[in-house]
Design a protein around this motif. Structure first.
Motif, PDB file in Angstrom:
ATOM      1  N   GLU A  79       0.836  -1.199   0.000  1.00  0.00           N
ATOM      2  CA  GLU A  79       0.000   0.000   0.000  1.00  0.00           C
ATOM      3  C   GLU A  79       0.874   1.253   0.000  1.00  0.00           C
ATOM      4  OE1 GLU A  79      -2.633   0.177   3.351  1.00  0.00           O
ATOM      5  OE2 GLU A  79      -3.129   2.279   2.932  1.00  0.00           O
ATOM      6  N   LEU A  80       1.868   1.253   0.905  1.00  0.00           N
ATOM      7  CA  LEU A  80       2.766   2.406   0.986  1.00  0.00           C
ATOM      8  C   LEU A  80       3.539   2.583  -0.315  1.00  0.00           C
ATOM      9  CD1 LEU A  80       5.171   3.125   3.973  1.00  0.00           C
ATOM     10  CD2 LEU A  80       5.778   3.655   1.661  1.00  0.00           C
ATOM     11  N   VAL A  81       4.156   1.501  -0.772  1.00  0.00           N
ATOM     12  CA  VAL A  81       5.107   1.626  -1.878  1.00  0.00           C
ATOM     13  C   VAL A  81       4.396   1.887  -3.205  1.00  0.00           C
ATOM     14  CG1 VAL A  81       6.890   0.429  -3.179  1.00  0.00           C
ATOM     15  CG2 VAL A  81       6.860   0.258  -0.712  1.00  0.00           C
ATOM     16  N   PHE A  82       3.276   1.217  -3.453  1.00  0.00           N
ATOM     17  CA  PHE A  82       2.590   1.472  -4.722  1.00  0.00           C
ATOM     18  C   PHE A  82       2.078   2.903  -4.790  1.00  0.00           C
ATOM     19  CE2 PHE A  82       1.995  -3.271  -5.354  1.00  0.00           C
ATOM     20  CZ  PHE A  82       2.924  -3.306  -6.371  1.00  0.00           C
ATOM     21  N   GLY A  83       1.589   3.413  -3.660  1.00  0.00           N
ATOM     22  CA  GLY A  83       1.182   4.818  -3.629  1.00  0.00           C
ATOM     23  C   GLY A  83       2.341   5.715  -4.004  1.00  0.00           C
ATOM     24  N   VAL A  84       3.499   5.460  -3.398  1.00  0.00           N
ATOM     25  CA  VAL A  84       4.678   6.273  -3.669  1.00  0.00           C
ATOM     26  C   VAL A  84       5.080   6.186  -5.139  1.00  0.00           C
ATOM     27  CG1 VAL A  84       7.152   6.439  -3.238  1.00  0.00           C
ATOM     28  CG2 VAL A  84       5.572   6.225  -1.322  1.00  0.00           C
ATOM     29  N   VAL A  85       5.079   4.979  -5.694  1.00  0.00           N
ATOM     30  CA  VAL A  85       5.521   4.810  -7.085  1.00  0.00           C
ATOM     31  C   VAL A  85       4.607   5.585  -8.026  1.00  0.00           C
ATOM     32  CG1 VAL A  85       5.772   3.144  -8.955  1.00  0.00           C
ATOM     33  CG2 VAL A  85       6.639   2.601  -6.686  1.00  0.00           C
ATOM     34  N   LEU A  86       3.309   5.432  -7.828  1.00  0.00           N
ATOM     35  CA  LEU A  86       2.346   6.103  -8.699  1.00  0.00           C
ATOM     36  C   LEU A  86       2.509   7.624  -8.625  1.00  0.00           C
ATOM     37  CD1 LEU A  86       0.040   4.906 -10.430  1.00  0.00           C
ATOM     38  CD2 LEU A  86      -1.527   5.762  -8.683  1.00  0.00           C
ATOM     39  N   LEU A  87       2.560   8.137  -7.411  1.00  0.00           N
ATOM     40  CA  LEU A  87       2.671   9.590  -7.241  1.00  0.00           C
ATOM     41  C   LEU A  87       3.992  10.106  -7.801  1.00  0.00           C
ATOM     42  CD1 LEU A  87       1.206   9.731  -3.638  1.00  0.00           C
ATOM     43  CD2 LEU A  87       0.172  10.740  -5.677  1.00  0.00           C
ATOM     44  N   THR A  88       5.049   9.318  -7.614  1.00  0.00           N
ATOM     45  CA  THR A  88       6.356   9.728  -8.133  1.00  0.00           C
ATOM     46  C   THR A  88       6.329   9.818  -9.653  1.00  0.00           C
ATOM     47  OG1 THR A  88       7.455   8.649  -6.292  1.00  0.00           O
ATOM     48  CG2 THR A  88       8.800   9.102  -8.227  1.00  0.00           C
ATOM     49  N   LEU A  89       5.711   8.826 -10.298  1.00  0.00           N
ATOM     50  CA  LEU A  89       5.666   8.827 -11.760  1.00  0.00           C
ATOM     51  C   LEU A  89       4.927  10.060 -12.277  1.00  0.00           C
ATOM     52  CD1 LEU A  89       4.977   5.077 -12.558  1.00  0.00           C
ATOM     53  CD2 LEU A  89       7.049   6.379 -13.035  1.00  0.00           C
ATOM     54  N   VAL A 205      12.188   4.506 -13.760  1.00  0.00           N
ATOM     55  CA  VAL A 205      11.868   5.285 -12.564  1.00  0.00           C
ATOM     56  C   VAL A 205      10.976   4.485 -11.624  1.00  0.00           C
ATOM     57  CG1 VAL A 205      10.610   7.309 -11.732  1.00  0.00           C
ATOM     58  CG2 VAL A 205      12.200   7.538 -13.639  1.00  0.00           C
ATOM     59  N   GLY A 206       9.971   3.825 -12.208  1.00  0.00           N
ATOM     60  CA  GLY A 206       9.056   3.039 -11.386  1.00  0.00           C
ATOM     61  C   GLY A 206       9.791   1.945 -10.621  1.00  0.00           C
ATOM     62  N   ILE A 207      10.710   1.286 -11.310  1.00  0.00           N
ATOM     63  CA  ILE A 207      11.461   0.203 -10.671  1.00  0.00           C
ATOM     64  C   ILE A 207      12.293   0.731  -9.510  1.00  0.00           C
ATOM     65  CG2 ILE A 207      13.373  -1.398 -11.019  1.00  0.00           C
ATOM     66  CD1 ILE A 207      12.328  -1.789 -13.868  1.00  0.00           C
ATOM     67  N   TYR A 208      13.020   1.813  -9.775  1.00  0.00           N
ATOM     68  CA  TYR A 208      13.860   2.349  -8.709  1.00  0.00           C
ATOM     69  C   TYR A 208      13.036   2.889  -7.551  1.00  0.00           C
ATOM     70  CZ  TYR A 208      18.208   1.747 -11.123  1.00  0.00           C
ATOM     71  OH  TYR A 208      19.298   1.190 -11.717  1.00  0.00           O
TER      72      TYR A 208
END
Lengths: 284, 321
Positions: A79-89, A205-208
């Motif tokens: 939950e934490l990490v997918f939120g971060v990845v999406l927002l970062t992208l 970017v998503g991977i990192y």
């Protein structure tokens, strides 16, 4: 060229050295796999793998923390990490498009500041950020991770912006130029033309973003307090601290599982990895 | 001087005009849209980076404790740190030692292995996969747990040396060896530096090596006269990156050794964490953070200043030729 031919050509020395390096690098990982299947008493035995593999280490380790199973911690972490990845992208691609394609006053200064923050040790902003998030009531939520990511200043943010700017600059402008003539808005150009072409860089970017946030321990340690919200990293530490007699087998089993997401991503997207790292420092 | 009419200067103005025109076409002048697109980062930078930095500088001159409002105490934190804080001295010493040991070892390993990998031979991608693997799991707790186990009294290191008949010790519980286990862990993860070196090596023109082979240069000579100079900008990049990172070492020391035994692995970031979140001395911790920033800044500046003596840029060579 087949193997024998390359060996004849005097490559055997190179193969030997690479083989030795590979073994040195991977040996701890093999030990890890073996030890995760050992009993505590077998831990000191010289053989890499146990005589009887203790698969129960994985089963009892999974539920070793009272009241919570690791399923819960994995769900929280995703939950934490997918939120971060999406927002970062979203945030980093918007910002990178602005820097790469548009011109505006003070642009060079702002971009230089992106590069400066790339080198800024996080300790300098740590205390006031904590005080701020604490005042907002965000401690023990995932907002201290999501909000900075949505603003492009989360873990690795400046790096991602830099990487995407470099990539977008390499995309030919003929397409956006003609879209502009056809009356496409800047956002339209970003969304319909540049973003689809930026896909390879976005994958990188998503991977990192995934890996770094998955591995991030310090942030989790500071901002997450209740076990209910613990991430896998924090759960592993809790596991280690609460065991009076170290259950090494279970602990190594659980820690081995925790690196699986990274390994799976790596195996599927190796190309993006290498290109992603290589494109950072080489150009320019 | 009537330079304006000379053909050379006419060509120059034409070129200047052209480059000016192409510059306009290169990007669209659009202040509003530009600022809209970068607004997420701009807000993030101002609110979550710049403002906290200013606040942190202010806190460093106060006795702020999170529970009570900050009181201005001038430079008292700093004078305490420099004159009467043995933990500061210890953690700084440990961190400097760690940086000086781990960064060169990591970069040398990365460069040597990158050179081995810089050839199209069979199985290359498999080798690269294995060698990169440890970097993948980076700073996770998982690796820290593995290390604690490996370098413990029953760990695999002792089994290997036991094979040679040497009585092992608990490496992480011995003040003489604890720091080395952390250095080994970091050096083991040289993969990402290696990949950057590898990309740099691939850019070096084959012609240079061929020409020097014709001149009869040995491999060793080629390494020092071609590889190292051509790679030096990338060495600089890796050196700066790794130095900055190493100064901030936290997770592994926190999990594997907890700073001990007898503070022999008490990293600076660990000390800062203890002051801020253990004792809630936010003011004191902010002073420590600023001192760290300045130390990292000085280290980086030294590297950059020295780089003019050892970093070689190709365009300079062309300029001189």
């Amino acid at each position: 060229m087949n193997l024998r031919l390359s060996l004849k050509n005097g490559q055997w020395k190179r193969h030997l050295l690479l083989l030795v390096s590979s073994v040195v690098m991977m040996y701890p990982v093999f030990w890890w796999v073996g030890a995760s299947l050992k009993t505590n008493s077998e831990m000191g035995s010289p053989s890499l793998f146990p005589s009887v593999p203790q698969w129960s280490n994985y089963i009892s380790g999974w539920t070793a923390i009272p009241n919570y199973s690791f399923t819960h911690f994995y769900m929280s972490t995703f939950e934490l990490v997918f939120g971060v990845v999406l927002l970062t992208l979203v945030s980093c691609s918007l910002v990178a498009f602005g820097f790469a394609r548009l011109d505006f006053p003070l642009k060079n200064i702002w971009f230089a500041l992106v590069l400066v923050t790339l080198m800024l040790p996080s300790q300098v902003t740590l205390v006031p950020q904590y005080v701020m998030f604490n005042a907002f009531g965000w401690v023990d939520t995932y907002l201290p991770f999501w909000v900075p990511s949505s603003l492009g200043v989360g873990v690795g943010g400046s790096f991602f912006i830099f990487l995407l700017v470099q990539f977008i600059r390499g995309i030919p402008r003929e397409l956006d130029e003609s879209a502009k003539i056809d009356g496409c808005s800047y956002f339209g150009i970003y969304w319909r033309i540049v973003l689809p072409l930026t896909k390879p860089a976005l994958v990188t970017v998503g991977i990192y973003a995934f890996l770094w946030n998955w591995d991030d321990f310090f942030g989790h340690l500071i901002y997450i307090n209740s076990i209910d919200k613990y991430t896998v990293q924090l759960a592993l530490r809790l596991f280690m601290d609460t065991q009076s007699a170290m259950e090494w087998g279970q602990m190594l089993a659980m820690s081995l599982i925790s690196i699986l997401p990274a390994v799976i991503i790596f195996l599927f997207a190796q190309r993006h990895f290498v290109e992603g790292i290589a494109s950072t420092g080489i150009k320019g | 001087m009537n330079a304006q009419h000379s053909p050379a200067s006419q060509a120059e103005t034409r070129r200047a005009r052209q480059s000016f025109r192409s510059k306009i076409k290169e990007r669209w002048e659009s202040p509003v849209a530009g600022y809209l697109f970068i607004s997420p980062w701009l807000i993030g930078f101002l609110v979550l980076t710049l403002w906290p930095m200013i606040l942190s500088a202010y806190y460093s001159f106060t006795d702020y404790s999170l529970l009570e409002a900050p009181n201005w105490i001038g430079t008292k934190n700093y004078s305490l740190i420099f004159t009467n804080d043995s933990l500061f001295a210890q953690s700084l010493k440990v961190t400097l030692l760690f940086v000086v040991l781990s960064v060169p070892l990591k970069l040398i390993s990365a460069l040597l292995v990158a050179m081995l990998l810089n050839k199209d031979i069979k199985g290359m991608s498999t080798y690269r996969l294995f060698i990169y693997f440890p970097s993948l799991i980076g700073t996770s707790i998982a690796v820290a747990i593995l290390w604690r186990n490996m370098f413990g009294a029953d760990g695999f290191i002792n089994q290997i040396i036991g094979f040679f008949g040497i009585q092992g010790i608990s490496w992480i519980n011995n003040p003489e060896t604890a720091l080395s286990t952390l250095v080994i862990l970091v050096v083991w993860q040289f993969g990402s530096s290696m990949v950057i070196f590898l990309a740099g090596l691939k850019q070096i023109s084959r012609d240079l090596y061929e020409a020097s082979s014709v001149d009869g240069a040995s491999k060793l000579k080629q390494f020092f006269n071609i590889t190292l100079p051509m790679l030096s900008p990338i060495i600089l990049f890796n050196l700066v990156l790794q130095t900055i990172n190493s100064f901030q070492m936290f997770t592994q020391a926190f999990i594997i050794t907890q700073g001990g035994p007898v503070n022999s692995t008490y990293m600076y970031a660990l000390y800062l964490y203890d002051r801020a979140f253990g004792r809630l001395q936010m003011g004191y911790a902010s002073s420590l953070a600023w001192i760290l920033l300045i130390i990292i800044g000085i280290a980086t500046a030294i590297i950059f200043l020295s780089s003019r003596y050892w970093v070689f840029y190709e365009h300079e060579r062309k300029g001189k030729a």
